[in-house]
Design a protein around this motif. Structure first.
Motif, short mmCIF file in Angstrom:
data_model
loop_
_atom_site.label_atom_id
_atom_site.label_comp_id
_atom_site.label_asym_id
_atom_site.label_seq_id
_atom_site.Cartn_x
_atom_site.Cartn_y
_atom_site.Cartn_z
N UNK A 1 56.90 17.41 48.52
CA UNK A 1 56.20 17.61 48.16
C UNK A 1 54.62 17.78 49.74
N UNK A 2 55.43 16.23 50.24
CA UNK A 2 53.64 16.04 51.09
C UNK A 2 54.38 16.30 51.82
N UNK A 3 55.48 17.15 52.90
CA UNK A 3 55.86 17.79 53.45
C UNK A 3 55.24 19.14 53.58
N UNK A 4 55.44 20.11 52.38
CA UNK A 4 54.84 21.33 51.65
C UNK A 4 53.39 21.31 52.02
N UNK A 5 52.84 20.27 51.76
CA UNK A 5 51.20 19.97 51.88
C UNK A 5 50.42 20.17 53.32
N UNK A 6 51.04 19.50 54.00
CA UNK A 6 51.42 19.49 55.65
C UNK A 6 51.33 20.41 56.58
#
Length: 210
Positions: free
Chosen positions: A157-162
């Motif tokens: 989820x962190x990666x997707x947001x970034x």
């Protein structure tokens, strides 16, 4: 966050495994684990190209409960489908016999133990020893260690947001797609500056100033 190359390697390492649909939903739609495991095929509008996020799978000891009780009002949302996500979901739907996008082996929602077992595919393919990379585990020839980086569900989820921030989506857009109540949460926690991938562009912007 994971790099784009690491994302590709993770998807390649898990494609065809039970955990793969959940990884696609967390990495491509920015869903929380409990949202990814509650997503049903009826929640996805392939004609309008979005997923309706409207339920969660809550873990209790070794039981799970799927309900419409969301983390907050903002968590109820519609997330547009990127072309690669849509293509993968269409393929997975054609192969699925469950109402759930990321089901347990029995076709129902995953429990804590079934998710842990499914995630084990990622763990067993991960190594921190360069000498073990691209080698099979002893007595497990199917488990080739192709991942030399640690990964956990929420990191997706962190990666997707970034990635969304890098692609030019506004903080308000990302806030909505992640289901946050404020953009500050989005920018302070989930958006990361990738120096290796973005610093040249930052320099160019600075040099373009008068």
């Amino acid at each position: 966050p994971l790099t784009e190359e690491q994302c590709v390697r993770l998807l390649d390492a898990t494609r065809g495994e039970r955990v793969y649909p959940a990884i696609v939903c967390m990495l491509g739609l920015g869903l929380r684990r409990e949202e990814a495991l509650a997503l049903m095929w009826s929640d996805i509008d392939f004609d309008a190209h979005y997923a309706h996020i409207c339920r969660t799978n809550t873990f209790y000891v070794n039981e799970s409960t799927v309900s419409g009780k969301m983390k907050s009002d903002a968590a109820l949302r519609d997330v547009p489908l990127a072309p690669w996500v849509e293509a993968e979901l269409i393929r997975l739907k054609a192969e699925s016999t469950s109402l759930y996008v990321a089901p347990s082996a029995h076709g129902g929602p995953m429990t804590p133990s079934s998710f842990q077992s499914a995630w084990g595919v990622v763990t067993c393919r991960t190594t921190t020893d360069p000498a073990e990379l691209n080698t099979a585990k002893k007595n497990s020839p199917w488990a080739v260690r192709t991942l030399d980086f640690r990964v956990h569900p929420h990191l997706l989820r962190h990666t997707c947001a970034t990635r969304w921030i890098e692609q030019g989506f506004t903080p308000k857009e990302v806030q909505y797609m992640l289901g946050h109540s404020s953009p500050e949460i989005t920018m302070n926690i989930y958006a990361h500056y990738d120096r290796a991938g973005q610093f040249d562009a930052t320099v160019a912007k600075m040099r373009a100033q008068g």
